[in-house]
Design a protein around this motif. Structure first.
Motif, PDB file in Angstrom:
ATOM      1  N   LYS A 118      27.420 -19.136  67.854  1.00 57.58           N
ATOM      2  CA  LYS A 118      28.421 -19.756  66.985  1.00 57.58           C
ATOM      3  C   LYS A 118      29.466 -20.499  67.814  1.00 57.58           C
ATOM      4  CE  LYS A 118      27.862 -16.664  63.037  1.00 57.58           C
ATOM      5  NZ  LYS A 118      27.228 -17.673  62.157  1.00 57.58           N
ATOM      6  N   GLY A 119      28.994 -21.219  68.804  1.00 59.62           N
ATOM      7  CA  GLY A 119      29.910 -22.008  69.629  1.00 59.62           C
ATOM      8  C   GLY A 119      30.933 -21.151  70.357  1.00 59.62           C
ATOM      9  N   SER A 227      26.231 -34.270  74.982  1.00 62.12           N
ATOM     10  CA  SER A 227      25.907 -34.467  73.571  1.00 62.12           C
ATOM     11  C   SER A 227      25.413 -35.904  73.364  1.00 62.12           C
ATOM     12  CB  SER A 227      27.154 -34.234  72.725  1.00 62.12           C
ATOM     13  OG  SER A 227      28.123 -35.223  73.044  1.00 62.12           O
ATOM     14  N   ARG A 228      24.988 -36.188  72.163  1.00 62.10           N
ATOM     15  CA  ARG A 228      24.605 -37.574  71.876  1.00 62.10           C
ATOM     16  C   ARG A 228      25.808 -38.500  72.019  1.00 62.10           C
ATOM     17  NH1 ARG A 228      22.942 -38.978  67.069  1.00 62.10           N
ATOM     18  NH2 ARG A 228      23.535 -37.083  65.980  1.00 62.10           N
ATOM     19  N   SER A 306      39.783 -28.487  71.624  1.00 60.79           N
ATOM     20  CA  SER A 306      38.726 -29.462  71.886  1.00 60.79           C
ATOM     21  C   SER A 306      37.784 -29.486  70.693  1.00 60.79           C
ATOM     22  CB  SER A 306      37.951 -29.061  73.144  1.00 60.79           C
ATOM     23  OG  SER A 306      36.772 -29.844  73.234  1.00 60.79           O
ATOM     24  N   LEU A 307      37.216 -30.644  70.416  1.00 62.83           N
ATOM     25  CA  LEU A 307      36.278 -30.739  69.296  1.00 62.83           C
ATOM     26  C   LEU A 307      34.823 -30.691  69.752  1.00 62.83           C
ATOM     27  CD1 LEU A 307      38.042 -33.385  67.032  1.00 62.83           C
ATOM     28  CD2 LEU A 307      38.283 -30.904  67.076  1.00 62.83           C
ATOM     29  N   ARG A 308      34.613 -30.459  71.034  1.00 62.07           N
ATOM     30  CA  ARG A 308      33.208 -30.360  71.469  1.00 62.07           C
ATOM     31  C   ARG A 308      32.563 -29.112  70.857  1.00 62.07           C
ATOM     32  NH1 ARG A 308      31.153 -33.623  75.196  1.00 62.07           N
ATOM     33  NH2 ARG A 308      32.536 -35.254  75.979  1.00 62.07           N
ATOM     34  N   ASN A 309      31.339 -29.296  70.360  1.00 63.02           N
ATOM     35  CA  ASN A 309      30.610 -28.248  69.640  1.00 63.02           C
ATOM     36  C   ASN A 309      31.348 -27.784  68.385  1.00 63.02           C
ATOM     37  OD1 ASN A 309      28.215 -28.114  71.075  1.00 63.02           O
ATOM     38  ND2 ASN A 309      29.107 -26.781  72.641  1.00 63.02           N
ATOM     39  N   LEU A 372      28.991 -34.334  68.603  1.00 62.06           N
ATOM     40  CA  LEU A 372      29.637 -33.702  69.760  1.00 62.06           C
ATOM     41  C   LEU A 372      28.989 -32.369  70.115  1.00 62.06           C
ATOM     42  CD1 LEU A 372      33.367 -34.455  68.832  1.00 62.06           C
ATOM     43  CD2 LEU A 372      31.990 -35.562  70.590  1.00 62.06           C
ATOM     44  N   THR A 373      27.844 -32.089  69.512  1.00 62.42           N
ATOM     45  CA  THR A 373      27.180 -30.822  69.777  1.00 62.42           C
ATOM     46  C   THR A 373      26.254 -30.939  70.986  1.00 62.42           C
ATOM     47  OG1 THR A 373      27.261 -30.252  67.445  1.00 62.42           O
ATOM     48  CG2 THR A 373      25.666 -29.060  68.804  1.00 62.42           C
TER      49      THR A 373
END
Lengths: 403, 501
Positions: A118-119, A227-228, A306-309, A372-373
């Motif tokens: 779960k990140g 991430s992409r 941070s918004l990563r993942n 951002l995943t």
């Protein structure tokens, strides 16, 4: 299989016998072996240097950033990273991180609230500690924590070592004491051996700074930078669909203004902000950074995450008030201060305004946030632990994900 | 509304005024200067000797893409590669143009007075968004956007020139996080925050621009080495601002020269959005320095600004300002050289100042007022102006910054020097190591095994990773790595063959 593992975990007090590790699914690649052996290689993403320490390597090192602050646009370098740990220390930290023996009653590990599936959060609005009751705030993600310089939602800790003593020793979180923790670890011959291997220059016996150091070493190895979105940023524009590119443009536009605080490449500028999100019904107003600083200007201020993942870490905000990314994004367009309780005087951030985002804008934003995943450098879950406990203690339903 | 917003600043100002009255009762307002000499400031003499000559060379070295009315500029951007020139012919273009590539020039073609127009129709967010280095945007009319006319996020060596930006939303021209840039000969109006907003930039010149009927004319925020020269700032709420805004990741603003500008009748009612920092700008203020250091104000014509000619303040200025332990709130080492100040403060915007005037304490609001602390500042010929709060300012030992021609650098900021070997290494650890370790089986086969297969054949690896096929029954198929450039694929292949642990 979940049920079996849960049963094992339940039967596994800190004095209990070692369960049969082989029936706990691992599904990754760790070799089955007698006893524990600390990795001599660095985790993925890190180069083992001639000095025997692990240094992060990534494509953002091609770029600089203004004042080395790691904020800017797409081809901008990251902020300074905390790395340089020995591989053995990182690997020992991994075992400790997943080992519930760190909690008062062996019921929770770090991973119980910072679940890899779960990140490195727990999917709950507010985490639950050894008392089985919700604590004050939501568990923040640990991805890319190596680039952070302040910890906790209210930024009250300056190092990971300082931070982790919060949950370890808070009565309503892991509930342990330094004395009991060290007694437990020093009473475990396997841990004593592993610590002496990871800290060859240390004095005899396990000391608290070593425990904190090893867990910090592991946590700073959690890197998500491929991430992409990152592929787009490095120049491969086909990595994002047109909708996702449009979403990026909403994200960085001066209407939505997301990128002003969630600034690339880390998707945070590492500052604090007062944005006035609502607390859950029935909870008192969370004064945020005002508490540690005593500064009324910081009332309701929280660290900009941070918004990563981010797609992995619902629910959102400091107390998990928003169940979905769509709801979290919508908060910003419902009016400056619309959720501030009556009578509260907050110095809301100037970027909190009335952007009047359309439904389509919000949809595009959410689509973009999913790009951002990246979990390609996911660490391996230990097959077994020196304590004999299950590495899935407190998050047994995550086992399936790692089959 | 603006009265309420400005009341805090004015309240502080009033307190200072009363203090001044108490301390200096009996002293004439226009007492001739009797000042200790200040040390000569040295900061602007430490400029790197930059010439800005790179802006004259032109960066176009590739293909020309023509965009005619009815076509889409973004389509040309998609095709363009670094070094290319996109020429946009007169017509109306309803789009957001975003450029995430380096060294692209987008140039409007003006034919018999007809310009290309980017029209956001108050529906689109931004006109131009860019993140690449070496961006040139010139000769466009940009109007009716909701966000910004032109916004850069990172991107060094930028030139934004000869554009007409009207009612384009929050900011007209807003380069952020850039080093070495030029904003010149633009006309901007109707912007609800800063018409030209230089945010967290280094080594920038802002010159020959005409900004009017906006809330803030030109704002230099958390920047270093900025030259603001020969601009015409007319009828904005505030003319020229040099600010440290707290709470931003880059905390300083210093070495700013505001020189030879015409700062005239900036008396427009404040129409800033509620909660924005400029919403607390008192209408009628010529130049405002908030917390910034080493700002030189020289040879400007500052006239007809009804509230104040020059306001110098700490963070107490903004009603909405939050404290920041990492930002110094005091404006230090400011230098006010000779300026023409005329007819300022004739009609201050608040009742409190009016009250002071009606009691005869002052005839009008001061030309120059300082609120808050700060040290090391100096002024030339203080007696020429009506001032408040400048008692600890020294007499300047210099009279001119003429030695500084520009704050731009002589050459473009080069990209970080990364060898192909280093790039290969970054890619190996940043991408490949998620599945391949040196000696242990992970998702994919160990690097050692790959090395044995491809010894002396990096091209073989490079070709394979661009278009992989399933090779082994006991491993999953590798996803293509074609998002890496050909050069990077070969570099990582070569590096992969050298890994030994």
């Amino acid at each position: 299989m979940v049920a079996i593992a849960a049963a094992i975990a339940m039967g596994c007090g800190h004095e209990g016998p070692s369960p049969t590790p082989s029936i706990i699914p691992d599904g990754r690649t760790e070799a089955v072996q007698e006893g524990f052996h600390l990795a001599e290689a660095c985790p993925p993403g890190f180069e083992l240097t001639d000095e025997g320490v692990c240094r992060l390597r990534n494509l953002y090192q091609q770029y600089g950033s203004l004042k080395d602050k790691g904020v800017g646009g797409l081809k901008t370098g990251l902020p300074p990273v905390r790395d340089g740990f020995a591989p053995q220390q990182i690997d020992l930290g991994r075992l400790l991180f997943f080992d519930p023996v760190l909690s008062k009653d062996s019921s929770l590990s770090c991973a119980s609230c910072h679940r890899p599936d779960k990140g490195f959060t727990d999917g709950k609005a507010r985490s639950e500690g050894v008392l089985g009751l919700p604590v004050g705030r939501s568990a923040p993600s640990l991805w890319n924590v190596a680039f952070q310089e302040r910890f906790f939602w209210d930024a009250r800790a300056a190092t990971l070592e300082e931070q982790m003593q919060g949950p370890l020793f808070a009565a309503d979180e892991m509930g342990n004491t330094p004395e009991q923790l060290l007694a437990t670890l020093n009473g475990n011959a396997e841990y004593v051996r592993l610590f002496s291997e990871a800290f060859p220059d240390g004095a005899k016996g396990i000391a608290l700074p070593q425990v904190l150091h090893a867990i910090s070493a592991f946590e700073t190895s959690l890197i998500s930078l491929n991430s992409r979105y990152d592929q787009y940023a490095h120049g491969h524009h086909a990595a994002l669909t047109q909708n996702e590119q449009d979403g990026l443009n909403v994200f960085r536009s001066f209407v939505a203004r997301c990128a002003e605080c969630h600034t690339p490449p880390l998707f945070t500028n590492r500052e604090l902000a007062v944005i006035g999100t609502p607390d859950p019904d029935g909870m008192p107003f969370d004064q945020g950074a005002q508490k540690p600083t005593g500064d009324t200007d910081q009332r309701g201020a929280f660290k900009i995450p941070s918004l990563r993942n981010i797609a992995k870490t619902a629910p959102y905000m400091h107390s998990g008030r928003f169940a979905t990314l769509r709801e979290a994004a919508k908060f910003y367009t419902e009016g400056r201060g619309h959720a501030v309780p009556k009578g509260e005087k907050l110095k809301l951030h100037w970027h909190i305004w009335e952007p009047e985002l359309s439904d389509r804008d919000l949809d595009l934003l959410v689509e973009f946030l999913h790009t951002l995943t990246d979990e390609s450098l996911m660490p391996r879950i230990p097959k077994s632990l020196p304590s004999g406990s299950s590495p899935y203690t407190g998050w047994e339903d995550g086992i399936d994900k790692f089959k | 509304m603006s009265k309420i917003r400005s009341s805090k600043f004015i309240a502080v100002l009033v307190a200072i005024v009363f203090l001044a009255i108490g301390l200096f009762a009996g002293r004439a307002i226009f007492k001739p200067a009797d000042l200790p000499p200040a040390l000569p400031p040295t900061f602007f003499q430490q400029a790197d000797g930059g010439t800005g000559n790179w802006t004259q060379k032109g960066v176009f070295s590739g293909t020309i893409h023509e965009v005619k009315n009815g076509q889409v500029i973004q389509d040309a951007v998609r095709k363009a590669v670094p070094g290319d020139l996109i020429r946009v012919w007169p017509g109306t273009y309803n789009e957001t143009v975003y450029i995430d590539k380096d060294n692209i020039t987008i140039q409007g073609v003006i034919v018999k007075g007809e310009w290309p127009v980017l029209d956001g129709k108050k529906v689109l967010n931004d006109g131009f968004l860019y993140s690449g280095n070496g961006m040139v945007i010139e000769n466009f009319v940009i109007k009716d956007y909701k966000g910004n006319g032109i916004m850069g996020q990172a991107g060094n060596n930028f030139i934004i020139r000869n554009n007409r930006v009207h009612d384009a939303g929050v900011y007209g021209i807003f380069p952020e996080y850039g080093t070495n840039g030029l904003v010149e000969r633009n006309v901007l109006s109707g912007i609800e925050d800063a018409a030209i907003y230089m945010g967290m930039c280094d080594n920038i010149d802002v010159r020959y621009n005409y900004v009017y009927e906006s809330v803030a004319g030109i704002e230099i925020e958390n920047c270093r080495h900025a030259l603001v020269e020969y601009n015409y700032c007319f009828n904005n709420t505030g003319g020229i601002l040099a600010f440290i805004t707290p709470g931003l990741p880059i905390k300083t603003c210093y070495d700013v020269i505001i020189r030879n500008n015409y700062v005239f009748e900036n008396n427009h009612p404040n129409f800033g959005a509620e909660g924005s920092i400029v919403a607390s700008l008192p209408s009628g203020t010529g130049i405002i320095v908030m917390a910034a250091d080493e700002v030189v104000i020289e040879n400007n014509i500052i006239a007809g600004n009804k509230n104040l000619g020059i306001a110098i303040t700490d963070f107490s200025f903004g009603a909405n300002m939050r404290s920041d332990p990492d930002s110094d709130p005091n404006p230090d080492r400011l230098v006010i050289l000779d300026n023409l100040m005329y007819d300022n403060g004739l009609d201050p915007s608040t009742e409190e100042i009016r009250t002071l005037m009606s009691t005869g304490v002052i005839k009008r609001a001061p030309d120059i007022a300082v609120v808050g602390n700060g040290s090391g500042s100096c002024i030339l010929n203080k007696g020429a102006y009506q001032t408040y709060g400048l008692d600890n300012w020294g007499q300047c030992q210099i009279a001119s910054t003429a030695s500084v021609k520009t704050y731009m650098l002589s050459e473009p900021v080069p990209p970080r020097d990364v060898t192909l070997e280093e790039k290969g290494k970054m890619t190996y650890y940043g991408v490949c190591s998620g599945c391949h370790s040196y000696s242990v089986r992970m998702v994919g086969p160990p690097t050692q095994v790959i090395q044995a297969l491809y010894k002396g054949n990096p091209q073989g690896i490079a070709d394979y990773i661009a278009n992989p096929a399933r090779k082994r029954e006991d491993y999953p198929e590798m996803p293509p790595q074609n998002y890496l450039s050909e050069e990077t694929r070969l570099a990582v292949a070569e590096y992969m063959l050298t890994v030994d642990k």
